[in-house]
Design a protein around this motif. Structure first.
Motif, PDB file in Angstrom:
ATOM      1  N   SER A 212      -0.821  54.463   8.562  1.00  0.00           N
ATOM      2  CA  SER A 212       0.466  54.225   9.225  1.00  0.00           C
ATOM      3  C   SER A 212       0.296  53.599  10.606  1.00  0.00           C
ATOM      4  O   SER A 212       0.950  52.610  10.945  1.00  0.00           O
ATOM      5  CB  SER A 212       1.267  55.522   9.327  1.00  0.00           C
ATOM      6  OG  SER A 212       0.592  56.476  10.124  1.00  0.00           O
ATOM      7  N   GLU A 213      -0.604  54.164  11.401  1.00  0.00           N
ATOM      8  CA  GLU A 213      -0.839  53.618  12.741  1.00  0.00           C
ATOM      9  C   GLU A 213      -1.490  52.244  12.649  1.00  0.00           C
ATOM     10  O   GLU A 213      -1.141  51.321  13.399  1.00  0.00           O
ATOM     11  CB  GLU A 213      -1.715  54.576  13.537  1.00  0.00           C
ATOM     12  CG  GLU A 213      -1.855  54.193  15.005  1.00  0.00           C
ATOM     13  CD  GLU A 213      -2.590  55.247  15.813  1.00  0.00           C
ATOM     14  OE1 GLU A 213      -2.786  55.025  17.019  1.00  0.00           O
ATOM     15  OE2 GLU A 213      -2.975  56.292  15.235  1.00  0.00           O
ATOM     16  N   LEU A 214      -2.432  52.079  11.715  1.00  0.00           N
ATOM     17  CA  LEU A 214      -3.104  50.788  11.533  1.00  0.00           C
ATOM     18  C   LEU A 214      -2.100  49.704  11.163  1.00  0.00           C
ATOM     19  O   LEU A 214      -2.150  48.592  11.699  1.00  0.00           O
ATOM     20  CB  LEU A 214      -4.162  50.923  10.442  1.00  0.00           C
ATOM     21  CG  LEU A 214      -4.861  49.627  10.010  1.00  0.00           C
ATOM     22  CD1 LEU A 214      -5.678  49.050  11.155  1.00  0.00           C
ATOM     23  CD2 LEU A 214      -5.756  49.882   8.782  1.00  0.00           C
ATOM     24  N   LEU A 215      -1.186  50.016  10.255  1.00  0.00           N
ATOM     25  CA  LEU A 215      -0.204  49.024   9.824  1.00  0.00           C
ATOM     26  C   LEU A 215       0.662  48.566  10.984  1.00  0.00           C
ATOM     27  O   LEU A 215       0.840  47.361  11.203  1.00  0.00           O
ATOM     28  CB  LEU A 215       0.665  49.597   8.705  1.00  0.00           C
ATOM     29  CG  LEU A 215       1.821  48.699   8.218  1.00  0.00           C
ATOM     30  CD1 LEU A 215       1.297  47.359   7.725  1.00  0.00           C
ATOM     31  CD2 LEU A 215       2.606  49.393   7.113  1.00  0.00           C
TER      32      LEU A 215
ATOM     33  N   ALA B 158       6.865  54.271  21.664  1.00  0.00           N
ATOM     34  CA  ALA B 158       7.530  55.538  21.336  1.00  0.00           C
ATOM     35  C   ALA B 158       7.914  56.296  22.595  1.00  0.00           C
ATOM     36  O   ALA B 158       8.991  56.912  22.669  1.00  0.00           O
ATOM     37  CB  ALA B 158       6.619  56.388  20.454  1.00  0.00           C
ATOM     38  N   ALA B 159       7.043  56.258  23.608  1.00  0.00           N
ATOM     39  CA  ALA B 159       7.309  56.990  24.850  1.00  0.00           C
ATOM     40  C   ALA B 159       8.507  56.435  25.614  1.00  0.00           C
ATOM     41  O   ALA B 159       9.110  57.135  26.424  1.00  0.00           O
ATOM     42  CB  ALA B 159       6.067  56.968  25.736  1.00  0.00           C
ATOM     43  N   SER B 160       8.864  55.178  25.352  1.00  0.00           N
ATOM     44  CA  SER B 160       9.988  54.571  26.064  1.00  0.00           C
ATOM     45  C   SER B 160      11.335  54.904  25.428  1.00  0.00           C
ATOM     46  O   SER B 160      12.386  54.588  25.990  1.00  0.00           O
ATOM     47  CB  SER B 160       9.823  53.052  26.118  1.00  0.00           C
ATOM     48  OG  SER B 160      10.006  52.479  24.830  1.00  0.00           O
TER      49      SER B 160
ATOM     50  N   ILE C 153       8.187  47.218   3.548  1.00  0.00           N
ATOM     51  CA  ILE C 153       7.887  48.577   4.011  1.00  0.00           C
ATOM     52  C   ILE C 153       8.516  48.770   5.381  1.00  0.00           C
ATOM     53  O   ILE C 153       8.341  47.944   6.281  1.00  0.00           O
ATOM     54  CB  ILE C 153       6.363  48.800   4.113  1.00  0.00           C
ATOM     55  CG1 ILE C 153       5.719  48.613   2.738  1.00  0.00           C
ATOM     56  CG2 ILE C 153       6.049  50.179   4.684  1.00  0.00           C
ATOM     57  CD1 ILE C 153       4.223  48.480   2.796  1.00  0.00           C
ATOM     58  N   ALA C 154       9.258  49.856   5.543  1.00  0.00           N
ATOM     59  CA  ALA C 154       9.838  50.185   6.850  1.00  0.00           C
ATOM     60  C   ALA C 154       8.867  51.074   7.610  1.00  0.00           C
ATOM     61  O   ALA C 154       8.379  52.077   7.081  1.00  0.00           O
ATOM     62  CB  ALA C 154      11.179  50.880   6.674  1.00  0.00           C
ATOM     63  N   ILE C 155       8.582  50.681   8.850  1.00  0.00           N
ATOM     64  CA  ILE C 155       7.805  51.519   9.766  1.00  0.00           C
ATOM     65  C   ILE C 155       8.822  52.118  10.734  1.00  0.00           C
ATOM     66  O   ILE C 155       9.447  51.387  11.502  1.00  0.00           O
ATOM     67  CB  ILE C 155       6.761  50.705  10.530  1.00  0.00           C
ATOM     68  CG1 ILE C 155       5.885  49.897   9.562  1.00  0.00           C
ATOM     69  CG2 ILE C 155       5.911  51.607  11.415  1.00  0.00           C
ATOM     70  CD1 ILE C 155       5.005  48.869  10.251  1.00  0.00           C
ATOM     71  N   ALA C 156       9.017  53.422  10.672  1.00  0.00           N
ATOM     72  CA  ALA C 156      10.064  54.059  11.478  1.00  0.00           C
ATOM     73  C   ALA C 156       9.477  55.196  12.300  1.00  0.00           C
ATOM     74  O   ALA C 156       8.595  55.923  11.835  1.00  0.00           O
ATOM     75  CB  ALA C 156      11.182  54.579  10.576  1.00  0.00           C
ATOM     76  N   PHE C 157       9.974  55.333  13.525  1.00  0.00           N
ATOM     77  CA  PHE C 157       9.550  56.473  14.348  1.00  0.00           C
ATOM     78  C   PHE C 157      10.538  56.682  15.495  1.00  0.00           C
ATOM     79  O   PHE C 157      11.297  55.781  15.868  1.00  0.00           O
ATOM     80  CB  PHE C 157       8.134  56.281  14.904  1.00  0.00           C
ATOM     81  CG  PHE C 157       7.936  55.052  15.746  1.00  0.00           C
ATOM     82  CD1 PHE C 157       8.179  55.058  17.117  1.00  0.00           C
ATOM     83  CD2 PHE C 157       7.488  53.875  15.169  1.00  0.00           C
ATOM     84  CE1 PHE C 157       7.982  53.927  17.891  1.00  0.00           C
ATOM     85  CE2 PHE C 157       7.291  52.730  15.931  1.00  0.00           C
ATOM     86  CZ  PHE C 157       7.539  52.763  17.299  1.00  0.00           C
ATOM     87  N   THR C 158      10.507  57.900  16.015  1.00  0.00           N
ATOM     88  CA  THR C 158      11.285  58.279  17.192  1.00  0.00           C
ATOM     89  C   THR C 158      10.298  58.747  18.255  1.00  0.00           C
ATOM     90  O   THR C 158       9.077  58.773  18.024  1.00  0.00           O
ATOM     91  CB  THR C 158      12.270  59.399  16.853  1.00  0.00           C
ATOM     92  OG1 THR C 158      11.530  60.560  16.449  1.00  0.00           O
ATOM     93  CG2 THR C 158      13.215  58.979  15.728  1.00  0.00           C
TER      94      THR C 158
ATOM     95  N   ASP D  35       7.849  61.664  17.133  1.00  0.00           N
ATOM     96  CA  ASP D  35       6.905  61.524  16.019  1.00  0.00           C
ATOM     97  C   ASP D  35       5.465  61.394  16.519  1.00  0.00           C
ATOM     98  O   ASP D  35       5.196  60.723  17.522  1.00  0.00           O
ATOM     99  CB  ASP D  35       7.253  60.309  15.164  1.00  0.00           C
ATOM    100  CG  ASP D  35       8.500  60.533  14.326  1.00  0.00           C
ATOM    101  OD1 ASP D  35       8.602  61.615  13.731  1.00  0.00           O
ATOM    102  OD2 ASP D  35       9.356  59.634  14.282  1.00  0.00           O
ATOM    103  N   THR D  36       4.550  62.033  15.808  1.00  0.00           N
ATOM    104  CA  THR D  36       3.131  61.937  16.154  1.00  0.00           C
ATOM    105  C   THR D  36       2.457  60.738  15.501  1.00  0.00           C
ATOM    106  O   THR D  36       1.388  60.305  15.920  1.00  0.00           O
ATOM    107  CB  THR D  36       2.388  63.219  15.712  1.00  0.00           C
ATOM    108  OG1 THR D  36       2.592  63.419  14.307  1.00  0.00           O
ATOM    109  CG2 THR D  36       2.914  64.426  16.478  1.00  0.00           C
ATOM    110  N   LEU D  37       3.074  60.206  14.456  1.00  0.00           N
ATOM    111  CA  LEU D  37       2.596  58.998  13.793  1.00  0.00           C
ATOM    112  C   LEU D  37       3.802  58.209  13.291  1.00  0.00           C
ATOM    113  O   LEU D  37       4.845  58.806  12.978  1.00  0.00           O
ATOM    114  CB  LEU D  37       1.690  59.330  12.593  1.00  0.00           C
ATOM    115  CG  LEU D  37       0.229  59.687  12.860  1.00  0.00           C
ATOM    116  CD1 LEU D  37      -0.431  60.110  11.547  1.00  0.00           C
ATOM    117  CD2 LEU D  37      -0.533  58.524  13.483  1.00  0.00           C
TER     118      LEU D  37
END
Length: 801
Positions: free
Chosen positions: A332-335, A429-431, A456-461, A464-466
């Motif tokens: 996930s992080e690599l993508l 993510a921190a912003s 593929i959706a890459i989603a985070f708030t 999230d840790t990843l």
């Protein structure tokens, strides 16, 4: 060769139009003079085909040093044609030897440059590499025959020439080994390298060859492990500049070995180590290019991406395979990090150069930029090359490139970059605020045949840790989803589960999804644009910057430049048919109404600049380039165009029966201004800077960082050539390259009446103190309330921040 004399004359004419200081500081630059002198040398050898061929190859090598890869290849092929024809007719052995030497150097030059580029199932470009290897082998045999003949006949001169020929071939064995490595023929590659070590080498060259020999010996041993591969890859590492990568047209050898170690780890079932190696590759790519990337020209950036593609494709295949298998955490992080770096190459660093030119207010930089634009916008710059005008076009390209290098070198030394262009996902993510989420939809190839891709959706708030990965649909099934009205359930519903509780969505789209109006997606009760505030982005790495700028908005005393009511030389229609901006180049009376309505609304607080009717021309538009502006707005209301490429078209007109022969997608997209119909309907060549056909390529060459917002009130202004995984090559990219931060564009046809209503409402709320996104969302929701069952009247507009 008359073309060359005319070109040199045109340079002189341009030079005397500037004052003495400008002449001395720009046209006397050694780099710029050298390009002209090389073309003149070519002219002097025109009567001797052999000298002319050698001068062509010399010019090819010169173009390569200027990172003009395509031009270098074209000149090399011309040289090969002449030399091979000469070889077929000459009978003198000593002259043949010189021809062999020339040809082996050119074949190796062309073949070596192909090794770093994208390859499909049947390796694209490998024909030249195979030719280089085969030609080397045939010349070895010929050299040995000539050596034997020299010994037998006692011809010392012939013997010496044959020995020199053999020595020159030995110097190229290491290049032949690269092709064998790339095709998996390790034993033959080892043989070539062993031969290469027999010739005289510098200590650095010998070390590189010896390291490659160690790597190939390891690869040839089927019992070797991923750890062994990785160890030798790290041992092979040495720093390399971006300039070296571009000149060699390939990455250093150790990238191949790192990729091999990733493959081995994957075969061993160690996905974590595979992912770690690909992270290492991304780290090395960044470290090799980070220093010089801010000063890389658009053409060089595109060339660099061609070199990086093999690495990216391998990573993407690995990630896609493991997505299908349900393995998430390792990739996930690599993508996301890999997609960030890719988009940074195209959308982030690209406009910094223009921003620097505008900010520093340096008269020398300004004058040089103006001269570059003069040559870029000239007729010879845009013509399709033919046998009659190829050298003329090449001259223009070389001079522009040399001017660009003078400018970037000047800016690099006097105004070094003080910003960080690379962003990691944790910084983004921190912003984010608690009710904000990032949704970055990317596409990956499903298989090595590139026939289909999966979105593929890459989603985070912020919590999230990843990054979370959400498989959506494939490109091949997208049309069926659209027809059967299942876009919401297949595209958005899976994402909603991850972003629950969020209100602001930072959305970046890839491929054909970038042409879908997400504001129109609904669950049967409400549109997602009613539930969320959608922030469309070309690149989600821009989020920290966008958020930092929102508190520094100044709404009063802006400059706004309007272009509309252009006279295309077609009389207004008298019937009452609904007028759509995109149905032929008919006069658009609604654009004048639109401009007047907005002008009246803003006149008390903003400085209004109107270019209507005959004044709405290309020349006036280009005068905006290099102006000292801050926070200005550009509003263009007219027809847009996007043409499909047809490689069989030889016409030098931009438009031919609804298609175009120009390969560059930025030449096939743009909008229309006053006077365009004659050039368009009669299919005339682009003749000057005021032909009325403004291409995205021309816009990308302008300097517009003082424009805070470009409003493109034209049909399908979001259109452009879609390159899977690389984005949209259209007006969005062009304006970003020119330095414009944000845009309002349309995904569809737009009706006059509702367009006026939408645009007027947007400006009304913006000038009241709302941010651009707040004003855009408010008017869009008002339009939804008024035209709920007619999304074509409001859903097609998007604000790209």
């Amino acid at each position: 060769m008359v073309l060359i004399k005319r070109f040199v004359g045109s340079l002189c004419f341009l030079a005397i139009t500037y004052n003495a200081t400008a002449q001395k500081s720009i046209w006397s630059e050694p780099l710029i003079k050298e390009g002209v002198e090389r073309i003149q040398r070519l002219e002097k050898t025109s009567n001797d085909s052999l000298l002319y061929a050698r001068e062509l190859f010399s010019l090819a090598q010169y173009c390569q040093r200027r990172n003009m890869y395509k031009q270098g290849e074209e000149l090399s092929q011309l040289s090969i044609q002449i030399l091979e024809a000469k070889l077929a007719t000459t009978q003198q052995e000593t002259e043949n030897i010189h021809l062999y030497k020339d040809l082996i150097n050119i074949y190796t030059f062309v073949g070596n440059n192909k090794l770093g580029h994208k390859r499909d199932v049947i390796p694209s470009g490998m024909i030249e590499s195979v030719s280089a290897v085969n030609y080397t082998q045939s010349i070895v045999i010929r050299a040995l025959e000539l050596t034997q003949k020299g010994i037998e006949t006692g011809n010392k001169s012939l013997l010496k020439e044959a020995e020199d020929l053999y020595a020159s071939i030995s110097d190229n064995w290491d290049r032949a080994s690269l092709y064998c490595w790339e095709t998996g023929n390790f034993k033959e590659a080892i043989y070539y390298l062993t031969q290469a070590l027999k010739s005289k080498r510098s200590e650095k060259e010998r070390t590189l060859i010896e390291n490659r020999l160690k790597a190939l010996t390891l690869l040839a041993d089927s019992s070797s492990t991923g750890d062994q591969y990785l160890k030798i890859a790290e041992q092979m590492y040495h720093p390399i500049s971006l300039a070296e990568i571009l000149y060699n047209q390939r990455l250093p050898d150790y990238f191949k070995m790192f990729r091999s170690s990733a493959h081995k780890y994957e075969m061993e079932g160690n996905l974590q180590k595979t992912s770690d190696v690909y992270h290492r590759i991304l780290e090395l790519l960044t470290s090799n290019i980070e220093k010089d990337l801010p000063y890389l020209l658009p053409a060089e950036r595109s060339n660099l991406w061609d070199i990086l593609k093999p690495c990216y494709e391998e990573m993407e295949f690995f990630m896609c395979d493991n997505m299908i298998c349900g393995t998430w955490e390792e990739i996930s992080e690599l993508l996301y990090e890999s997609q960030l770096l890719k988009k940074e190459l195209f959308t982030t660093v690209s406009y910094k150069l223009q921003e620097t030119i505008s900010t520093v207010q340096d008269s020398y930089a300004f004058q040089l930029q103006q001269q570059i634009e003069k040559l870029r916008f000239s007729e010879k710059a845009f013509r399709n090359p033919s046998q009659n005008n190829y050298i003329q076009k090449l001259e223009n390209e070389i001079t522009v490139r040399n001017m660009e290098y003078v400018l970037t070198d000047y800016l690099k030394k006097k105004y070094p970059a003080k910003y960080s262009w690379h962003h990691e996902w944790r910084e983004i993510a921190a912003s984010l605020s608690p009710k904000e989420a990032v949704v970055d939809i990317v596409s990956l190839p499903v298989s090595y045949n590139f026939i289909d891709r999966i979105y593929i959706a890459i989603a985070f708030t912020a919590k999230d840790t990843l990054p979370q990965l959400i498989p959506l649909t494939t490109k091949s099934s997208l049309h069926q989803l659209f027809v059967h009205n299942k876009l919401y359930s297949r595209l958005w519903q899976p994402i909603e589960k991850v972003i629950s509780g969020c209100e602001h969505i930072y959305l970046s789209l890839d491929g054909d999804l970038s042409q879908i109006p997400f504001a129109d997606l609904h669950n049967g009760r409400q549109y997602i644009s009613e539930k969320y505030i959608l922030h469309h982005l070309l690149y989600t790495g821009d989020i920290p910057f966008i958020k930092s700028q929102r508190d520094n908005l100044v709404h009063k005393h802006r400059d706004i430049f309007f272009f509309g009511g252009a006279k295309f030389n077609i009389q207004p229609e008298d019937d009452n048919r609904k007028k759509l901006r995109g149905q032929g180049f008919a006069y658009l009376p609604g654009t004048v109404e639109e401009i007047n309505s907005i002008s009246q609304l803003l006149s008390n607080q903003w400085r209004i600049h109107k270019y209507i009717g005959e004044k709405a021309n290309e020349s006036s538009f280009k005068q905006l380039s290099n102006q000292s502006l801050s926070g200005a707005v550009l509003h263009v209301a007219t027809h847009g165009f996007h043409l499909e490429y047809n490689d069989s078209i030889q016409s030098t007109a931009i438009h031919h029966n609804g298609e175009s022969g120009y390969k560059d997608p930025l030449m096939r997209t743009g909008f229309i201004l006053t006077g365009a119909n004659k050039n368009w309907i009669e299919e005339l060549p682009l003749n000057d800077e005021n032909d009325g056909i403004l291409t995205a390529l021309e816009i990308s060459s302008m300097n517009l960082p003082g424009i805070d917002l470009a409003v493109l009130s034209t049909c399908h202004s979001a259109q452009g050539e879609i390159r899977d995984g690389e984005g949209n090559f259209g007006l969005q990219r062009a304006f970003r390259l020119a330095g414009v931060r944000s845009m309002i564009i349309s995904l569809s046809e737009i009706p006059d009446k509702e367009t006026v209503e939408f645009m007027t409402g947007f400006y009304r709320y913006w000038q009241q103190g709302m941010s651009k996104s707040e004003a855009f969302t408010k008017i869009q929701r008002e339009m939804i309330g008024k035209y709920r069952y007619e999304p074509q009247k409001w859903a097609g507009f998007i604000l790209v921040e």
